[in-house]
Design a protein around this motif. Structure first.
Motif, PDB file in Angstrom:
ATOM      1  N   ASP A  66       0.928  -1.313   0.090  1.00  0.00           N
ATOM      2  CA  ASP A  66      -0.048   0.074  -0.166  1.00  0.00           C
ATOM      3  C   ASP A  66       0.887   1.067   0.148  1.00  0.00           C
ATOM      4  O   ASP A  66       1.822   1.239  -0.839  1.00  0.00           O
ATOM      5  CB  ASP A  66      -1.016   0.122   1.178  1.00  0.00           C
ATOM      6  CG  ASP A  66      -1.920  -1.155   1.123  1.00  0.00           C
ATOM      7  OD1 ASP A  66      -2.343  -1.763   0.134  1.00  0.00           O
ATOM      8  OD2 ASP A  66      -2.147  -1.570   2.348  1.00  0.00           O
ATOM      9  N   THR A  67       0.710   2.108   0.953  1.00  0.00           N
ATOM     10  CA  THR A  67       1.536   3.283   0.760  1.00  0.00           C
ATOM     11  C   THR A  67       2.718   3.299   2.018  1.00  0.00           C
ATOM     12  O   THR A  67       3.450   4.207   2.160  1.00  0.00           O
ATOM     13  CB  THR A  67       0.559   4.537   1.323  1.00  0.00           C
ATOM     14  OG1 THR A  67      -0.022   4.247   2.696  1.00  0.00           O
ATOM     15  CG2 THR A  67      -0.612   4.834   0.499  1.00  0.00           C
ATOM     16  N   GLU A  68       3.073   2.123   2.581  1.00  0.00           N
ATOM     17  CA  GLU A  68       4.216   2.055   3.628  1.00  0.00           C
ATOM     18  C   GLU A  68       5.257   1.882   2.560  1.00  0.00           C
ATOM     19  O   GLU A  68       5.431   1.850   1.497  1.00  0.00           O
ATOM     20  CB  GLU A  68       4.001   0.530   3.996  1.00  0.00           C
ATOM     21  CG  GLU A  68       3.048   0.398   4.860  1.00  0.00           C
ATOM     22  CD  GLU A  68       2.691  -0.994   5.535  1.00  0.00           C
ATOM     23  OE1 GLU A  68       3.703  -1.660   5.398  1.00  0.00           O
ATOM     24  OE2 GLU A  68       1.655  -1.420   6.106  1.00  0.00           O
ATOM     25  N   ALA A  69       6.479   2.488   3.195  1.00  0.00           N
ATOM     26  CA  ALA A  69       7.808   2.521   2.686  1.00  0.00           C
ATOM     27  C   ALA A  69       8.314   1.026   2.277  1.00  0.00           C
ATOM     28  O   ALA A  69       8.036   0.169   2.616  1.00  0.00           O
ATOM     29  CB  ALA A  69       8.754   3.153   3.496  1.00  0.00           C
ATOM     30  N   SER A  70       8.983   0.968   1.008  1.00  0.00           N
ATOM     31  CA  SER A  70       9.533  -0.281   0.806  1.00  0.00           C
ATOM     32  C   SER A  70      10.470  -0.781   1.619  1.00  0.00           C
ATOM     33  O   SER A  70      11.193   0.224   2.097  1.00  0.00           O
ATOM     34  CB  SER A  70      10.209  -0.145  -0.870  1.00  0.00           C
ATOM     35  OG  SER A  70      11.361   0.773  -0.744  1.00  0.00           O
ATOM     36  N   PHE A  71      10.957  -2.063   1.435  1.00  0.00           N
ATOM     37  CA  PHE A  71      12.005  -2.655   2.413  1.00  0.00           C
ATOM     38  C   PHE A  71      12.626  -3.645   1.637  1.00  0.00           C
ATOM     39  O   PHE A  71      12.104  -4.086   0.714  1.00  0.00           O
ATOM     40  CB  PHE A  71      11.494  -2.894   3.707  1.00  0.00           C
ATOM     41  CG  PHE A  71      10.389  -4.041   3.538  1.00  0.00           C
ATOM     42  CD1 PHE A  71      10.686  -5.458   3.670  1.00  0.00           C
ATOM     43  CD2 PHE A  71       9.306  -3.655   3.616  1.00  0.00           C
ATOM     44  CE1 PHE A  71       9.920  -6.445   3.510  1.00  0.00           C
ATOM     45  CE2 PHE A  71       7.995  -4.677   3.627  1.00  0.00           C
ATOM     46  CZ  PHE A  71       8.386  -6.044   3.532  1.00  0.00           C
ATOM     47  N   GLU A  72      13.892  -4.085   1.891  1.00  0.00           N
ATOM     48  CA  GLU A  72      14.844  -4.957   1.327  1.00  0.00           C
ATOM     49  C   GLU A  72      14.843  -6.211   2.203  1.00  0.00           C
ATOM     50  O   GLU A  72      14.772  -6.020   3.380  1.00  0.00           O
ATOM     51  CB  GLU A  72      16.263  -4.587   1.080  1.00  0.00           C
ATOM     52  CG  GLU A  72      16.318  -3.193   0.390  1.00  0.00           C
ATOM     53  CD  GLU A  72      17.816  -2.734  -0.228  1.00  0.00           C
ATOM     54  OE1 GLU A  72      18.644  -3.804   0.487  1.00  0.00           O
ATOM     55  OE2 GLU A  72      18.342  -2.274  -0.661  1.00  0.00           O
ATOM     56  N   VAL A  73      14.636  -7.338   1.434  1.00  0.00           N
ATOM     57  CA  VAL A  73      15.120  -8.630   2.110  1.00  0.00           C
ATOM     58  C   VAL A  73      16.406  -9.272   1.480  1.00  0.00           C
ATOM     59  O   VAL A  73      16.269  -9.612   0.366  1.00  0.00           O
ATOM     60  CB  VAL A  73      13.782  -9.530   1.855  1.00  0.00           C
ATOM     61  CG1 VAL A  73      14.180 -10.942   2.488  1.00  0.00           C
ATOM     62  CG2 VAL A  73      12.741  -8.925   2.484  1.00  0.00           C
ATOM     63  N   PRO A  74      17.282  -9.342   2.218  1.00  0.00           N
ATOM     64  CA  PRO A  74      18.565 -10.039   1.813  1.00  0.00           C
ATOM     65  C   PRO A  74      18.233 -11.452   1.376  1.00  0.00           C
ATOM     66  O   PRO A  74      17.654 -12.055   2.023  1.00  0.00           O
ATOM     67  CB  PRO A  74      19.633  -9.951   2.870  1.00  0.00           C
ATOM     68  CG  PRO A  74      18.649  -9.964   4.134  1.00  0.00           C
ATOM     69  CD  PRO A  74      17.371  -9.062   3.631  1.00  0.00           C
ATOM     70  N   LEU A  75      18.961 -11.943   0.169  1.00  0.00           N
ATOM     71  CA  LEU A  75      18.788 -13.217  -0.063  1.00  0.00           C
ATOM     72  C   LEU A  75      20.032 -14.201   0.034  1.00  0.00           C
ATOM     73  O   LEU A  75      21.047 -13.742  -0.022  1.00  0.00           O
ATOM     74  CB  LEU A  75      18.343 -13.272  -1.925  1.00  0.00           C
ATOM     75  CG  LEU A  75      17.043 -12.492  -1.897  1.00  0.00           C
ATOM     76  CD1 LEU A  75      17.031 -12.721  -3.375  1.00  0.00           C
ATOM     77  CD2 LEU A  75      15.889 -12.951  -1.340  1.00  0.00           C
TER      78      LEU A  75
END
Length: 297
Positions: free
Chosen positions: A205-214
């Motif tokens: 939605d309008t939340e900030a994006s975030f990274e997920v390390p792989l």
């Protein structure tokens, strides 16, 4: 001097070599070289500076071509627009797309396209290399990107959404996957591009994006093979909707986070049609773009 001679000179300037212009014209490079030399003799100007390694437009040639090239394009446009009024689309359409995109989104529609436009011949080049459109004589390139760049005309013909999926068999024994951050505890299947190998991006939605390390033991350079590995239960994977939606519908794969948008590059991405930068679009290109856009919608 005829229009074909002027067109040849313009092609040599555009492509930067006799050999590249010859490939477009499907003639021997020596014939292009001889034709250019005869034109230079006729106009009394040296249009190109030649060395054993390179070819460049002279100052006089640049002035000459600046006037001549628009005339050649306008004559082509006038001819094509006039003939298209009474002709059905025809000719050879030389087009390229990535291997997976060609397999999934182009080849399945070729039979129907041929029934509709029987006078158009298709020369399809599936390759994961971004071929130079001008140097390789490509009429239409289908590229997957957030926005293409370069000296070409482009139009977006479909939007792409990525999905993170896994097979039902994998999920039966895997650790929980309730949130995208849980992927850090799994061996993920990764695509062999730098931006796809180390992390995935998510937003809701309008939340900030975030990274997920792989991390993961399997990196694959082909999207079709990557999809098969996911089907076989090797781990979670992120692939484009056009590649996995049928598998999700059939139950072969399960979308893990349908409430999230995900990507490895930009969230706003899609498939683009690229064609050489000219003042008009040939009819064979126009009908293919319109046809594919209608099919994909």
């Amino acid at each position: 001097m005829d229009i074909e001679a002027l067109r040849t000179v313009a092609l040599v300037a555009q492509h930067g070599s006799f050999a590249a212009a010859a490939r477009v014209l499907n003639v021997d490079p020596s014939s292009v070289s001889r034709l250019v030399a005869s034109i230079e003799s006729e106009v009394g100007l040296r249009l190109f500076q030649r060395t054993t390694r390179s070819l460049s437009v002279t100052e006089e040639g640049e002035l000459y071509l600046r006037r001549v090239s628009p005339l050649v394009e306008e004559l082509d446009r006038a001819r094509d627009e006039a003939t298209q009024l009474r002709k059905t689309p025809s000719g050879t359409l030389r087009m390229t797309a990535s291997v997976a995109f060609a397999h999934e989104c182009v080849v399945p529609f070729l039979a129907d396209f041929h029934r509709r436009y029987p006078k158009i011949s298709i020369d399809l080049i599936p390759t994961d290399a971004n071929l130079d459109i001008l140097a390789n004589g490509i009429d239409l390139a289908l590229r997957l990107a957030s926005a293409p760049s370069g000296d070409v005309i482009s139009t977006r013909i479909r939007t792409t959404r990525y999905r993170v999926c896994a097979s039902p068999e994998y999920l039966k024994t895997a650790e929980k996957l309730d949130h995208p951050r849980d992927l850090a505890n799994h061996d993920c299947l990764r695509f062999a591009l730098p931006e796809f190998r180390s992390r995935w991006l998510f937003r809701k939605d309008t939340e900030a994006s975030f990274e997920v390390p792989l991390h993961g033991w399997c990196v694959i350079a082909n999207a079709l093979s990557l999809r098969q590995a996911a089907r076989d239960g090797l781990g979670p994977v992120m692939l484009a909707d056009w590649l996995v939606d049928r598998d999700i519908a059939a139950g072969h794969l399960i979308e893990l986070f349908p409430g999230y948008e995900c990507t490895a590059t930009e969230f706003d991405t899609g498939a683009w049609a690229l064609y050489p930068s000219r003042s008009y679009m040939p009819q064979k290109i126009r009908v293919m773009i319109d046809y594919l856009r209608a099919c994909w919608s």
